[in-house]
Design an enzyme around this catalytic site. Sequence first.
Site, PDB file in Angstrom:
ATOM      1  N   LYS A  13     -26.015  42.872 -11.442  1.00 35.10           N
ATOM      2  CA  LYS A  13     -26.674  44.064 -10.872  1.00 35.10           C
ATOM      3  C   LYS A  13     -25.762  44.738  -9.832  1.00 35.10           C
ATOM      4  CE  LYS A  13     -30.143  41.626  -9.192  1.00 35.10           C
ATOM      5  NZ  LYS A  13     -29.764  40.253  -9.591  1.00 35.10           N
ATOM      6  N   ARG A  88     -38.956  43.474  -6.602  1.00 38.31           N
ATOM      7  CA  ARG A  88     -38.758  42.096  -7.039  1.00 38.31           C
ATOM      8  C   ARG A  88     -40.075  41.356  -7.186  1.00 38.31           C
ATOM      9  NH1 ARG A  88     -33.271  40.925  -5.249  1.00 38.31           N
ATOM     10  NH2 ARG A  88     -32.843  38.749  -5.584  1.00 38.31           N
ATOM     11  N   ARG A 127     -18.169  33.561  -7.735  1.00 39.51           N
ATOM     12  CA  ARG A 127     -18.262  34.849  -7.023  1.00 39.51           C
ATOM     13  C   ARG A 127     -17.733  34.774  -5.592  1.00 39.51           C
ATOM     14  NH1 ARG A 127     -23.839  37.788  -6.655  1.00 39.51           N
ATOM     15  NH2 ARG A 127     -24.554  35.723  -6.018  1.00 39.51           N
ATOM     16  N   ARG A 161     -21.028  33.636  -0.541  1.00 41.89           N
ATOM     17  CA  ARG A 161     -22.351  33.794   0.066  1.00 41.89           C
ATOM     18  C   ARG A 161     -23.004  32.457   0.382  1.00 41.89           C
ATOM     19  NH1 ARG A 161     -25.486  38.140  -3.514  1.00 41.89           N
ATOM     20  NH2 ARG A 161     -27.098  36.549  -3.355  1.00 41.89           N
ATOM     21  N   ARG A 172     -33.580  30.331  -6.566  1.00 40.85           N
ATOM     22  CA  ARG A 172     -33.597  31.799  -6.780  1.00 40.85           C
ATOM     23  C   ARG A 172     -33.978  32.124  -8.228  1.00 40.85           C
ATOM     24  NH1 ARG A 172     -27.743  32.766  -4.874  1.00 40.85           N
ATOM     25  NH2 ARG A 172     -27.914  34.798  -5.841  1.00 40.85           N
TER      26      ARG A 172
HETATM   27  P1  AP5 Z   1     -23.129  40.252  -9.313  1.00 39.34           P
HETATM   28  O1  AP5 Z   1     -22.888  41.663  -9.733  1.00 39.34           O
HETATM   29  O2  AP5 Z   1     -22.817  39.899  -7.899  1.00 39.34           O
HETATM   30  O3  AP5 Z   1     -24.604  39.782  -9.712  1.00 39.34           O
HETATM   31  P2  AP5 Z   1     -26.023  40.188  -9.136  1.00 39.34           P
HETATM   32  O4  AP5 Z   1     -26.930  40.375 -10.278  1.00 39.34           O
HETATM   33  O5  AP5 Z   1     -25.878  41.310  -8.151  1.00 39.34           O
HETATM   34  O6  AP5 Z   1     -26.388  38.809  -8.424  1.00 39.34           O
HETATM   35  P3  AP5 Z   1     -26.997  38.452  -7.013  1.00 39.34           P
HETATM   36  O7  AP5 Z   1     -26.773  36.965  -6.861  1.00 39.34           O
HETATM   37  O8  AP5 Z   1     -26.440  39.325  -5.924  1.00 39.34           O
HETATM   38  O9  AP5 Z   1     -28.494  38.725  -7.225  1.00 39.34           O
HETATM   39  P4  AP5 Z   1     -29.640  38.180  -6.434  1.00 39.34           P
HETATM   40  O10 AP5 Z   1     -30.724  39.018  -6.973  1.00 39.34           O
HETATM   41  O11 AP5 Z   1     -29.847  36.710  -6.524  1.00 39.34           O
HETATM   42  O12 AP5 Z   1     -29.215  38.401  -4.895  1.00 39.34           O
HETATM   43  P5  AP5 Z   1     -29.599  39.510  -3.809  1.00 39.34           P
HETATM   44  O13 AP5 Z   1     -28.425  39.710  -2.949  1.00 39.34           O
HETATM   45  O14 AP5 Z   1     -30.245  40.672  -4.435  1.00 39.34           O
HETATM   46  O15 AP5 Z   1     -22.274  39.327 -10.313  1.00 39.34           O
HETATM   47  C1  AP5 Z   1     -22.149  37.936 -10.110  1.00 39.34           C
HETATM   48  C2  AP5 Z   1     -20.681  37.501 -10.358  1.00 39.34           C
HETATM   49  O16 AP5 Z   1     -20.370  37.677 -11.733  1.00 39.34           O
HETATM   50  C3  AP5 Z   1     -19.645  38.320  -9.572  1.00 39.34           C
HETATM   51  O17 AP5 Z   1     -18.599  37.481  -9.189  1.00 39.34           O
HETATM   52  C4  AP5 Z   1     -19.124  39.352 -10.595  1.00 39.34           C
HETATM   53  O18 AP5 Z   1     -17.770  39.707 -10.352  1.00 39.34           O
HETATM   54  C5  AP5 Z   1     -19.297  38.617 -11.918  1.00 39.34           C
HETATM   55  N1  AP5 Z   1     -19.714  39.489 -13.027  1.00 39.34           N
HETATM   56  C6  AP5 Z   1     -20.628  40.503 -12.979  1.00 39.34           C
HETATM   57  N2  AP5 Z   1     -20.780  41.056 -14.200  1.00 39.34           N
HETATM   58  C7  AP5 Z   1     -19.958  40.355 -15.030  1.00 39.34           C
HETATM   59  C8  AP5 Z   1     -19.688  40.455 -16.449  1.00 39.34           C
HETATM   60  N3  AP5 Z   1     -20.280  41.362 -17.234  1.00 39.34           N
HETATM   61  N4  AP5 Z   1     -18.799  39.580 -16.985  1.00 39.34           N
HETATM   62  C9  AP5 Z   1     -18.186  38.647 -16.191  1.00 39.34           C
HETATM   63  N5  AP5 Z   1     -18.403  38.522 -14.850  1.00 39.34           N
HETATM   64  C10 AP5 Z   1     -19.281  39.366 -14.293  1.00 39.34           C
HETATM   65  O19 AP5 Z   1     -30.751  38.735  -2.986  1.00 39.34           O
HETATM   66  C11 AP5 Z   1     -30.457  37.630  -2.176  1.00 39.34           C
HETATM   67  C12 AP5 Z   1     -31.733  37.143  -1.485  1.00 39.34           C
HETATM   68  O20 AP5 Z   1     -32.242  38.180  -0.612  1.00 39.34           O
HETATM   69  C13 AP5 Z   1     -32.923  36.804  -2.406  1.00 39.34           C
HETATM   70  O21 AP5 Z   1     -32.846  35.475  -2.884  1.00 39.34           O
HETATM   71  C14 AP5 Z   1     -34.112  37.033  -1.478  1.00 39.34           C
HETATM   72  O22 AP5 Z   1     -34.283  35.944  -0.603  1.00 39.34           O
HETATM   73  C15 AP5 Z   1     -33.666  38.227  -0.627  1.00 39.34           C
HETATM   74  N6  AP5 Z   1     -34.089  39.528  -1.215  1.00 39.34           N
HETATM   75  C16 AP5 Z   1     -33.282  40.491  -1.744  1.00 39.34           C
HETATM   76  N7  AP5 Z   1     -34.003  41.541  -2.190  1.00 39.34           N
HETATM   77  C17 AP5 Z   1     -35.306  41.238  -1.948  1.00 39.34           C
HETATM   78  C18 AP5 Z   1     -36.529  41.901  -2.215  1.00 39.34           C
HETATM   79  N8  AP5 Z   1     -36.558  43.103  -2.843  1.00 39.34           N
HETATM   80  N9  AP5 Z   1     -37.683  41.292  -1.858  1.00 39.34           N
HETATM   81  C19 AP5 Z   1     -37.670  40.093  -1.224  1.00 39.34           C
HETATM   82  N10 AP5 Z   1     -36.544  39.400  -0.963  1.00 39.34           N
HETATM   83  C20 AP5 Z   1     -35.369  39.959  -1.315  1.00 39.34           C
END
Ligand code: AP5
Length: 217
Positions: A13, A88, A127, A161, A172
């Site tokens: 994402k 979410r 990552r 992270r 998660r």
């Molecule tokens: P990346 O693009 O970083 O993946 P992502 O989907 O963004 O993964 P996240 O881990 O950031 O998602 P998340 O939803 O768990 O975390 P968030 O920060 O939102 O890609 C991952 C890796 O793969 C990278 O190294 C990239 O280079 C590689 N890659 C990408 N695409 C690729 C491809 N096609 N091929 C090969 N490699 C690839 O949330 C963190 C925490 O915050 C949550 O757990 C929660 O506690 C809180 N939080 C966030 N938002 C909310 C909300 N709306 N409500 C409540 N709590 C929330």
Amino acid sequence: MKLVFLGPPGAGKGTQSQRLAQQYQIAQISTGDMLRAEVKAQSEIGQLAKKLMDNGDLVPDDLIVSMIEKRIQAEDCKNGFILDGFPRSLGQAEALDKMFERQGMKLDAVLSLNVDEEMLADRISGRFSCAKCGASYHKVFKKPAVEGVCDSCGSTELVSRADDNRDTVLARLETYKKQTAPLLPYYEKKSCLYSINGMKNVEDVAKDIDLILKKIK
Ligand code: AP5
Ligand code: ZN
């Protein structure tokens, strides 16, 4: 253009949102990044969020919803925005509908990235990102051009992270299945859901997304 990105942790994402934000000159709004900034600043929100994030739980809906409502009214959102990691939960999705209604906005598409669990684990374990500008990398799939140096801003502060350890990642994923996956039928009913095969490489996923966005523009 107003978009939502859905997908489990590590689905890509953030990677695709960063690219789209540059290509379409729209704002990338990552609730995860916003919360990590609060944690870094040791604010009241940050202190509450840290515990929940470390456990792989969601922070409370009302807190996130008010952050988003303020954020989408900022100047850099005039041209459109991508919500990366929000909504979410069903509560957040309903709050977003009401927010859009109040502000006379329309959601153009919800993009859902599908990736199997084995690949999610590979992506998360490799990552790292730039502490200065937030650019995201992977030790195998998306290396910076010069090892240890951010392509975007030249910083050498590349970090992992806190919530990318095995136990938190598993939590998660469970949280995603229980609380976020029900948004798929929610948006399907509204006929704005587009499913994307996120197992392809970054460039091919990007091409598939561009094809969808061309159709809806
Ligand atoms: P990346 O693009 O970083 O993946 P992502 O989907 O963004 O993964 P996240 O881990 O950031 O998602 P998340 O939803 O768990 O975390 P968030 O920060 O939102 O890609 C991952 C890796 O793969 C990278 O190294 C990239 O280079 C590689 N890659 C990408 N695409 C690729 C491809 N096609 N091929 C090969 N490699 C690839 O949330 C963190 C925490 O915050 C949550 O757990 C929660 O506690 C809180 N939080 C966030 N938002 C909310 C909300 N709306 N409500 C409540 N709590 C929330
Ligand atoms: Zn950088």
